[in-house]
Design a protein around this motif. Structure first.
Motif, PDB file in Angstrom:
ATOM      1  N   PRO A 125       0.641  -0.674   0.042  1.00  0.00           N
ATOM      2  CA  PRO A 125       0.429  -0.527  -0.576  1.00  0.00           C
ATOM      3  C   PRO A 125       0.434   1.339  -0.253  1.00  0.00           C
ATOM      4  O   PRO A 125       1.524   1.391   1.109  1.00  0.00           O
ATOM      5  CB  PRO A 125      -0.733   0.047   1.316  1.00  0.00           C
ATOM      6  N   ARG A 126       0.438   1.914  -0.783  1.00  0.00           N
ATOM      7  CA  ARG A 126       0.941   3.594  -0.825  1.00  0.00           C
ATOM      8  C   ARG A 126       0.381   3.839   0.338  1.00  0.00           C
ATOM      9  O   ARG A 126      -0.846   4.701   0.580  1.00  0.00           O
ATOM     10  CB  ARG A 126       1.035   4.102  -2.097  1.00  0.00           C
ATOM     11  N   ILE A 127       1.553   5.088   0.881  1.00  0.00           N
ATOM     12  CA  ILE A 127       0.948   5.634   2.520  1.00  0.00           C
ATOM     13  C   ILE A 127       1.561   7.085   2.869  1.00  0.00           C
ATOM     14  O   ILE A 127       2.932   7.446   2.261  1.00  0.00           O
ATOM     15  CB  ILE A 127       0.982   4.730   3.482  1.00  0.00           C
ATOM     16  N   VAL A 128       0.805   8.508   2.677  1.00  0.00           N
ATOM     17  CA  VAL A 128       0.868   9.150   3.645  1.00  0.00           C
ATOM     18  C   VAL A 128       0.655   9.211   4.955  1.00  0.00           C
ATOM     19  O   VAL A 128      -0.573   9.032   5.157  1.00  0.00           O
ATOM     20  CB  VAL A 128       0.776  10.626   2.699  1.00  0.00           C
ATOM     21  N   ILE A 129       1.300   9.967   5.876  1.00  0.00           N
ATOM     22  CA  ILE A 129       0.876   9.813   7.490  1.00  0.00           C
ATOM     23  C   ILE A 129       1.119  11.523   7.832  1.00  0.00           C
ATOM     24  O   ILE A 129       1.799  11.843   7.636  1.00  0.00           O
ATOM     25  CB  ILE A 129       1.513   9.088   8.041  1.00  0.00           C
ATOM     26  N   SER A 130      -0.393  11.511   8.442  1.00  0.00           N
ATOM     27  CA  SER A 130      -0.084  12.903   8.476  1.00  0.00           C
ATOM     28  C   SER A 130      -0.206  12.462  10.367  1.00  0.00           C
ATOM     29  O   SER A 130      -1.475  12.268  10.793  1.00  0.00           O
ATOM     30  CB  SER A 130      -1.402  13.459   8.010  1.00  0.00           C
ATOM     31  N   THR A 131       0.421  13.668  11.022  1.00  0.00           N
ATOM     32  CA  THR A 131       0.745  13.107  12.605  1.00  0.00           C
ATOM     33  C   THR A 131       1.133  13.972  13.259  1.00  0.00           C
ATOM     34  O   THR A 131       1.455  14.609  12.796  1.00  0.00           O
ATOM     35  CB  THR A 131       1.631  11.649  12.579  1.00  0.00           C
ATOM     36  N   ASP A 132       0.145  14.269  14.484  1.00  0.00           N
ATOM     37  CA  ASP A 132       0.679  15.325  15.497  1.00  0.00           C
ATOM     38  C   ASP A 132       1.372  15.066  16.519  1.00  0.00           C
ATOM     39  O   ASP A 132       1.418  15.771  17.420  1.00  0.00           O
ATOM     40  CB  ASP A 132      -0.897  15.578  16.266  1.00  0.00           C
ATOM     41  N   PRO A 167       0.789  18.735  13.602  1.00  0.00           N
ATOM     42  CA  PRO A 167       0.750  19.599  15.199  1.00  0.00           C
ATOM     43  C   PRO A 167      -0.853  19.623  15.483  1.00  0.00           C
ATOM     44  O   PRO A 167      -1.209  21.198  15.084  1.00  0.00           O
ATOM     45  CB  PRO A 167       1.443  19.929  15.752  1.00  0.00           C
ATOM     46  N   PHE A 168      -1.230  19.549  17.015  1.00  0.00           N
ATOM     47  CA  PHE A 168      -1.739  20.073  17.863  1.00  0.00           C
ATOM     48  C   PHE A 168      -1.085  20.309  19.107  1.00  0.00           C
ATOM     49  O   PHE A 168      -0.424  20.153  19.297  1.00  0.00           O
ATOM     50  CB  PHE A 168      -3.294  19.710  18.361  1.00  0.00           C
ATOM     51  N   GLY A 169      -0.618  22.087  19.128  1.00  0.00           N
ATOM     52  CA  GLY A 169       0.691  21.840  20.428  1.00  0.00           C
ATOM     53  C   GLY A 169       1.767  22.728  20.143  1.00  0.00           C
ATOM     54  O   GLY A 169       1.611  22.767  18.785  1.00  0.00           O
ATOM     55  N   LYS A 170       3.059  21.654  19.576  1.00  0.00           N
ATOM     56  CA  LYS A 170       4.769  22.542  19.596  1.00  0.00           C
ATOM     57  C   LYS A 170       5.204  21.331  18.590  1.00  0.00           C
ATOM     58  O   LYS A 170       6.017  21.236  18.136  1.00  0.00           O
ATOM     59  CB  LYS A 170       4.870  22.346  21.197  1.00  0.00           C
ATOM     60  N   GLY A 171       4.642  20.322  18.191  1.00  0.00           N
ATOM     61  CA  GLY A 171       5.232  19.566  17.507  1.00  0.00           C
ATOM     62  C   GLY A 171       5.386  19.717  16.571  1.00  0.00           C
ATOM     63  O   GLY A 171       4.774  20.575  15.854  1.00  0.00           O
ATOM     64  N   ARG A 172       6.552  19.082  15.635  1.00  0.00           N
ATOM     65  CA  ARG A 172       6.904  20.124  14.392  1.00  0.00           C
ATOM     66  C   ARG A 172       8.078  18.752  13.699  1.00  0.00           C
ATOM     67  O   ARG A 172       8.246  17.719  14.254  1.00  0.00           O
ATOM     68  CB  ARG A 172       8.023  21.083  14.437  1.00  0.00           C
ATOM     69  N   LYS A 173       8.070  18.617  12.462  1.00  0.00           N
ATOM     70  CA  LYS A 173       8.902  17.752  12.119  1.00  0.00           C
ATOM     71  C   LYS A 173      10.205  17.383  12.634  1.00  0.00           C
ATOM     72  O   LYS A 173      10.286  16.387  12.291  1.00  0.00           O
ATOM     73  CB  LYS A 173       9.213  19.027  10.290  1.00  0.00           C
ATOM     74  N   LYS A 174      10.920  17.906  14.029  1.00  0.00           N
ATOM     75  CA  LYS A 174      12.136  17.711  14.130  1.00  0.00           C
ATOM     76  C   LYS A 174      10.947  16.944  14.839  1.00  0.00           C
ATOM     77  O   LYS A 174      12.130  15.578  15.081  1.00  0.00           O
ATOM     78  CB  LYS A 174      12.610  18.888  15.185  1.00  0.00           C
ATOM     79  N   ASP A 175      10.151  16.710  15.188  1.00  0.00           N
ATOM     80  CA  ASP A 175       9.952  15.259  15.934  1.00  0.00           C
ATOM     81  C   ASP A 175       9.996  13.662  15.424  1.00  0.00           C
ATOM     82  O   ASP A 175       9.947  13.085  15.552  1.00  0.00           O
ATOM     83  CB  ASP A 175       8.540  15.450  16.913  1.00  0.00           C
ATOM     84  N   LEU A 219      -3.374   6.247  -3.245  1.00  0.00           N
ATOM     85  CA  LEU A 219      -2.816   6.355  -1.653  1.00  0.00           C
ATOM     86  C   LEU A 219      -3.573   6.373  -0.398  1.00  0.00           C
ATOM     87  O   LEU A 219      -4.709   7.360  -0.578  1.00  0.00           O
ATOM     88  CB  LEU A 219      -2.421   7.882  -1.923  1.00  0.00           C
ATOM     89  N   TRP A 220      -3.316   5.874   0.360  1.00  0.00           N
ATOM     90  CA  TRP A 220      -3.890   6.020   1.466  1.00  0.00           C
ATOM     91  C   TRP A 220      -3.047   6.727   1.864  1.00  0.00           C
ATOM     92  O   TRP A 220      -2.098   7.311   2.598  1.00  0.00           O
ATOM     93  CB  TRP A 220      -3.510   4.546   1.952  1.00  0.00           C
ATOM     94  N   VAL A 221      -4.355   8.116   2.677  1.00  0.00           N
ATOM     95  CA  VAL A 221      -3.669   9.575   3.533  1.00  0.00           C
ATOM     96  C   VAL A 221      -4.438   8.644   5.470  1.00  0.00           C
ATOM     97  O   VAL A 221      -5.321   8.890   5.414  1.00  0.00           O
ATOM     98  CB  VAL A 221      -4.304   9.990   3.618  1.00  0.00           C
ATOM     99  N   LEU A 222      -2.953   8.644   6.067  1.00  0.00           N
ATOM    100  CA  LEU A 222      -3.659   7.604   7.059  1.00  0.00           C
ATOM    101  C   LEU A 222      -3.355   9.285   8.174  1.00  0.00           C
ATOM    102  O   LEU A 222      -2.276  10.041   8.136  1.00  0.00           O
ATOM    103  CB  LEU A 222      -2.498   7.036   7.606  1.00  0.00           C
ATOM    104  N   VAL A 223      -3.855   9.569   8.965  1.00  0.00           N
ATOM    105  CA  VAL A 223      -4.381  10.525   9.349  1.00  0.00           C
ATOM    106  C   VAL A 223      -4.927  10.398  10.623  1.00  0.00           C
ATOM    107  O   VAL A 223      -5.256  10.235  11.535  1.00  0.00           O
ATOM    108  CB  VAL A 223      -5.594  12.257   9.420  1.00  0.00           C
ATOM    109  N   TRP A 224      -3.605  10.691  11.881  1.00  0.00           N
ATOM    110  CA  TRP A 224      -3.172  10.811  13.043  1.00  0.00           C
ATOM    111  C   TRP A 224      -3.694  11.410  14.070  1.00  0.00           C
ATOM    112  O   TRP A 224      -3.929  11.961  15.052  1.00  0.00           O
ATOM    113  CB  TRP A 224      -1.943  10.377  13.290  1.00  0.00           C
ATOM    114  N   GLY A 225      -3.973  12.705  13.840  1.00  0.00           N
ATOM    115  CA  GLY A 225      -4.411  13.740  14.461  1.00  0.00           C
ATOM    116  C   GLY A 225      -5.350  14.831  13.691  1.00  0.00           C
ATOM    117  O   GLY A 225      -6.056  14.589  13.031  1.00  0.00           O
ATOM    118  N   GLY A 226      -5.239  16.200  13.507  1.00  0.00           N
ATOM    119  CA  GLY A 226      -6.181  17.057  12.817  1.00  0.00           C
ATOM    120  C   GLY A 226      -6.028  16.500  10.973  1.00  0.00           C
ATOM    121  O   GLY A 226      -5.368  16.661  10.406  1.00  0.00           O
ATOM    122  N   LEU A 227      -7.437  17.439  10.655  1.00  0.00           N
ATOM    123  CA  LEU A 227      -7.201  16.954   9.052  1.00  0.00           C
ATOM    124  C   LEU A 227      -6.921  18.649   8.215  1.00  0.00           C
ATOM    125  O   LEU A 227      -6.953  18.447   7.020  1.00  0.00           O
ATOM    126  CB  LEU A 227      -8.416  16.526   8.626  1.00  0.00           C
TER     127      LEU A 227
END
Length: 429
Positions: A31-38, A69-77, A144-152
Motif C-alpha cells: 500500500p502507498r501511504i502518507v501519514i499526517s501526524t500530530d 500538529p496540535f500544540g508544539k509538535g514539528r517535523k523535528k519530532d 494513495l492511503w492518507v492515514l491521519v493521526w491528528g487534525g485534518l
C-alpha cells in the motif's frame, strides 16, 4: 525406453514449471501511504505509533510523513524518532532487509500546518499539504492511503488546492478527540467532498488499547512492555517515556487496517476494526443557547449561532471563544450580525459552556448540552449528506466496550497483533 521415460518426465516437469499458475500469481503491491501526524503535540501516543510504523516499514510504500500538529509538535519530532530507529537499524535489517532505511524516511518528512483551521476550514498551503497533492497525483494503479493521526488541516487544504485528488486517495482518520480540535477542517471536507473514500474512526480505534475480558495477563497494562521489549534496542529503551510503557498507540489502527484484512472492505474483519457505510454525518445547528434537554450525538458537529452587533473585521478572524471543560474554541463573525462556533464532544457527556468576548452582547452567555451515543444518531435536517464511500463506527450495542462505540470489533484482535509485534522485538534482543 529409458530415454523416452526421461524425456516424458522432463516434459511433464517443463509443463509444471512453465504453466503452474502459482508461479505467475501477481504479488499484492505494498500500500502507498502518507501519514499526517500530530507527533510532539498534546499526546505522546504518536511516538509509540511511529516506532510501530518504522518496525513494520517493509509492508508499505511510505511516501510521506507530515507533521500536522496540535500544540508544539514539528517535523523535528519525526526526525528524532527516525534517529532512534537508525541506531537499531543494523540489528533489524539482519532479520528483514526490506525495512525502509532511515534516510528514505527522512527524505519524505514534511512540515504541515501549525494552526487549526478557521471557520472556513482552510487557511493556507503548507509543505505538507503540497506533498499530499504531489503524492496523490503520481501515476499509479493503486490509491494513495492518507492515514491521519491528528487534525485534518493539511488534508482539507490539499483537497481545496487540488479537488481532483479526491478520487485518487483513501483516508483513514482517527477522529474522536482529533475531531473536536479539527472541527472546522472536518466541516469543510464533509461539506465539499462528501464523495471522498473515508473511514472515520471516532471510537473504534480505542479497542487498540482498551482491554476486554479476553485480554491476556502477560499483555495487561505495562506487562507487554516488561515481557516483550523492555531493554531491547534504543527504541525499546525509549518506549518507557510514553505512558510509562503502557500501550496506547491510538493512531496505529489506521496502519494495522492495511496490515491484516481486506482494506477494500471496511465491513470485514480487520486489525483496524469493522466499520459500516453511513450516508450522513451528524450536525445540529442551534440559533440560541442550549440546555441539558438539547441532545445530539457525541462525535457529531454542533454549531451555536448568536445574534450580536454588525461589525467590520477581517474574514475568518476569531472574535469570541467558547469555553467547555476549561478548554476554548474560537468563534467567528459570520456577517449580518450573526456569530458562530463549532464543537464536537469526544464522548457522550452532559456539560456546560460559557462565552468570552469583548463584544458585550456575547460575553458571559451560558448554556448546557447533552451528547449521546451512538453516532451518527437519528437523521436531522442539518446533517451533512455523504456519498457511498464514507464509513463510521458500528452502532450495535454488542460492539461497545466501556462506552466506546465499535471498540470490540478491534479489541478482539489484541492478542494477535501484539503477538505479531512481539516477534519483531525479538530481533533487537
Amino acid at each position: 525406453m529409458i530415454k523416452n521415460i526421461i524425456k516424458s518426465t522432463l516434459f511433464s516437469w517443463t509443463i509444471i514449471i512453465v504453466f503452474h499458475p502459482l508461479l505467475f500469481a501477481k504479488k499484492t503491491p505494498k500500500p502507498r501511504i502518507v501519514i499526517s501526524t500530530d507527533i510532539g503535540g498534546t499526546d505522546p501516543d504518536d511516538n509509540q505509533s511511529m516506532i510501530h510504523l518504522m518496525m513494520y516499514s517493509d509492508l508499505f510504500q511510505i511516501e510521506g510523513l507530515v507533521s500536522s500538529p496540535f500544540g508544539k509538535g514539528r517535523k523535528k519530532d519525526l526526525l528524532e524518532m527516525i534517529d532512534l530507529f537508525e541506531k537499531d537499524f543494523p540489528k533489524l535489517k539482519k532479520y528483514n532487509s526490506k525495512l525502509a532505511t532511515p534516510d528514505a524516511l527522512r527524505a519524505v518528512c514534511k512540515q504541515g500546518e501549525t494552526e487549526s483551521a478557521p471557520y472556513s476550514g482552510i487557511r493556507k498551503s503548507s509543505e505538507g499539504s503540497d506533498w499530499i497533492v504531489k503524492c496523490a497525483k503520481k501515476k499509479s494503479n493503486q490509491p494513495l492511503w492518507v492515514l491521519v493521526w491528528g487534525g485534518l488541516e493539511d488534508l482539507a487544504q490539499a483537497l481545496y488546492d487540488s479537488p481532483e485528488i479526491e478520487s485518487k486517495i483513501r483516508v483513514f482518520w482517527i477522529g474522536g478527540p482529533n475531531k473536536k480540535w479539527s472541527i472546522n477542517a472536518y466541516s469543510y471536507i464533509v461539506e465539499h467532498h462528501p464523495n471522498l473514500w473515508m473511514i472515520e474512526s471516532n471510537a473504534t480505534y480505542r479497542g487498540w488499547f482498551m482491554e476486554d475480558e479476553n485480554a491476556p495477563a502477560n499483555m495487561h497494562d505495562a506487562a507487554y512492555y516488561n515481557n516483550f521489549f523492555k531493554g531491547r534496542g534504543i527504541m525499546g529503551a525509549d518506549f518507557i517515556n510514553y505512558y510509562n510503557g503502557h500501550i496506547k498507540m491510538g493512531d496505529t489502527p489506521s496502519l494495522a487496517y492495511l496490515m491484516n484484512g481486506n482494506p477494500n472492505d471496511p465491513k470485514g474483519e480487520n486489525w483496524g476494526g469493522k466499520y459500516k457505510p453511513i450516508n450522513y454525518s451528524s450536525r445540529h445547528v442551534f440559533d440560541r443557547n442550549t440546555t441539558k434537554a438539547d441532545s445530539f450525538p457525541a462525535y457529531g458537529v454542533v454549531e451555536w449561532r448568536f445574534n450580536g452587533p454588525s461589525i467590520t473585521i477581517p474574514a475568518d478572524s476569531s472574535c469570541f471563544t467558547l469555553e467547555i471543560q476549561k478548554q476554548e474554541w474560537p468563534g467567528y463573525y459570520l456577517g449580518n450580525g450573526v456569530y458562530g462556533v463549532r464543537y464536537s464532544s469526544k464522548k457522550p457527556e452532559v456539560s456546560s459552556y460559557i462565552i468570552h468576548s469583548k463584544i458585550k452582547e456575547l460575553n458571559g452567555q451560558k448554556g448546557e448540552y447533552t451528547s449521546i451515543a451512538p453516532w451518527p444518531g437519528k437523521p436531522n435536517k442539518d446533517d451533512y449528506k455523504l456519498g457511498k464511500n464514507w464509513y463510521g463506527d458500528l452502532p450495535n450495542p454488542e460492539y461497545f466496550l466501556d462506552g466506546q462505540q465499535g471498540a470490540k470489533t478491534l479489541s478482539k484482535h489484541r492478542k494477535a497483533y501484539l503477538n505479531d509485534w512481539a516477534k519483531r522485538w525479538e530481533w533487537l534482543k
